[in-house]
Enzyme design. Structure first.
Site, PDB file in Angstrom:
ATOM      1  N   CYS A 163     111.955   0.728  34.538  1.00  0.00           N
ATOM      2  CA  CYS A 163     113.131  -0.165  34.483  1.00  0.00           C
ATOM      3  C   CYS A 163     113.057  -0.953  33.180  1.00  0.00           C
ATOM      4  CB  CYS A 163     113.189  -1.067  35.716  1.00  0.00           C
ATOM      5  SG  CYS A 163     111.806  -2.212  35.889  1.00  0.00           S
ATOM      6  N   ARG A 176     112.419  -3.838  39.613  1.00  0.00           N
ATOM      7  CA  ARG A 176     112.794  -2.554  40.226  1.00  0.00           C
ATOM      8  C   ARG A 176     111.705  -1.493  40.169  1.00  0.00           C
ATOM      9  NH1 ARG A 176     117.987  -2.034  36.653  1.00  0.00           N
ATOM     10  NH2 ARG A 176     116.518  -3.147  35.314  1.00  0.00           N
ATOM     11  N   ASP A 212     120.116  -4.422  38.664  1.00  0.00           N
ATOM     12  CA  ASP A 212     119.073  -5.362  38.258  1.00  0.00           C
ATOM     13  C   ASP A 212     119.194  -6.636  39.101  1.00  0.00           C
ATOM     14  OD1 ASP A 212     117.409  -7.116  36.992  1.00  0.00           O
ATOM     15  OD2 ASP A 212     118.154  -6.701  34.975  1.00  0.00           O
TER      16      ASP A 212
HETATM   17  P1  4NP Z   1     113.533  -5.267  36.072  1.00  0.00           P
HETATM   18  O1  4NP Z   1     114.311  -6.677  36.044  1.00  0.00           O
HETATM   19  O2  4NP Z   1     114.037  -4.484  34.869  1.00  0.00           O
HETATM   20  O3  4NP Z   1     113.973  -4.652  37.353  1.00  0.00           O
HETATM   21  O4  4NP Z   1     112.071  -5.580  36.008  1.00  0.00           O
HETATM   22  C1  4NP Z   1     114.307  -7.521  34.940  1.00  0.00           C
HETATM   23  C2  4NP Z   1     113.249  -8.368  34.726  1.00  0.00           C
HETATM   24  C3  4NP Z   1     113.267  -9.233  33.649  1.00  0.00           C
HETATM   25  C4  4NP Z   1     114.349  -9.250  32.793  1.00  0.00           C
HETATM   26  C5  4NP Z   1     115.393  -8.387  33.001  1.00  0.00           C
HETATM   27  C6  4NP Z   1     115.385  -7.523  34.087  1.00  0.00           C
HETATM   28  N1  4NP Z   1     114.381 -10.151  31.703  1.00  0.00           N
HETATM   29  O5  4NP Z   1     115.386 -10.193  31.012  1.00  0.00           O
HETATM   30  O6  4NP Z   1     113.378 -10.854  31.463  1.00  0.00           O
END
Ligand code: 4NP
Length: 168
Positions: free
Chosen positions: A10, A16, A127
């Site tokens: 992800c 995710r 997300d």
């Molecule tokens: P992930 O979610 O891609 O599912 O781990 C996110 C975690 C952090 C961030 C964006 C999406 N961020 O911008 O820090």
């Protein structure tokens, strides 16, 4: 036969993809198939490298009896040959991994994890980072569907090695 190696990807590797890793591991354990697969996760970004999964995602998973062991790391080009299957969560992740593999002959097959869903008809795992608790539960519902479908699909193609009862 060698283990089948899976990498879930992800953006941040704290919501995710660690959840997908934990859900897949959980279903391997339920079926006694831990020895047949190696499972890991990574992010296309590096902001959270070294961190455990987001506390909200860990709490939601724990509510289903699922442990998330991951520490965040960024995907590297070598992963394209270290893994057999790379399962991405959304269109951006897919494009980023495909861009890394462009012009190379990579071992890994790269595709969206939602291709393995049986119940949900969606292209992306949304997300949940900036949303509320519902988002984390929704992601887990989707990943339970996708991961059990993925496991069934991989077993049906006969790639992984199944341990005999004495080896478990
Ligand atoms: P992930 O979610 O891609 O599912 O781990 C996110 C975690 C952090 C961030 C964006 C999406 N961020 O911008 O820090």
């Amino acid at each position: 036969m060698e283990r089948s190696r899976l990498l879930f990807v992800c953006l941040g590797n704290i919501c995710r993809s660690p959840a997908a890793e934990g859900v897949f591991l959980h279903h391997l354990q339920l079926r006694g198939l831990e020895q047949s697969f190696s499972v890991d996760s990574a992010g296309t970004g590096n902001w959270h490298a070294g961190q455990p999964a987001d506390a909200r995602m860990r709490a939601a998973a724990a509510g289903r009896g699922i442990h998330l062991p991951s520490r965040a790391r960024q995907i590297v080009v070598a992963d394209l040959d270290q893994f057999d299957h790379i399962l991405t969560m959304d269109d951006d992740n897919l494009a980023a991994v495909q861009a890394m593999s462009r012009g190379r002959r990579s071992r890994a097959q790269i595709r969206p994890i939602t291709q393995h869903c049986r119940l949900h008809r969606v292209r992306e795992v949304p997300d949940p980072y900036y949303g509320g608790a519902d988002g984390f539960e929704g992601v887990l519902d989707l990943l339970e569907d996708a991961c059990t479908g993925l496991l069934d699909d991989l077993l049906a193609t006969g790639t992984p090695w199944k341990p005999s009862p004495s080896e478990r």
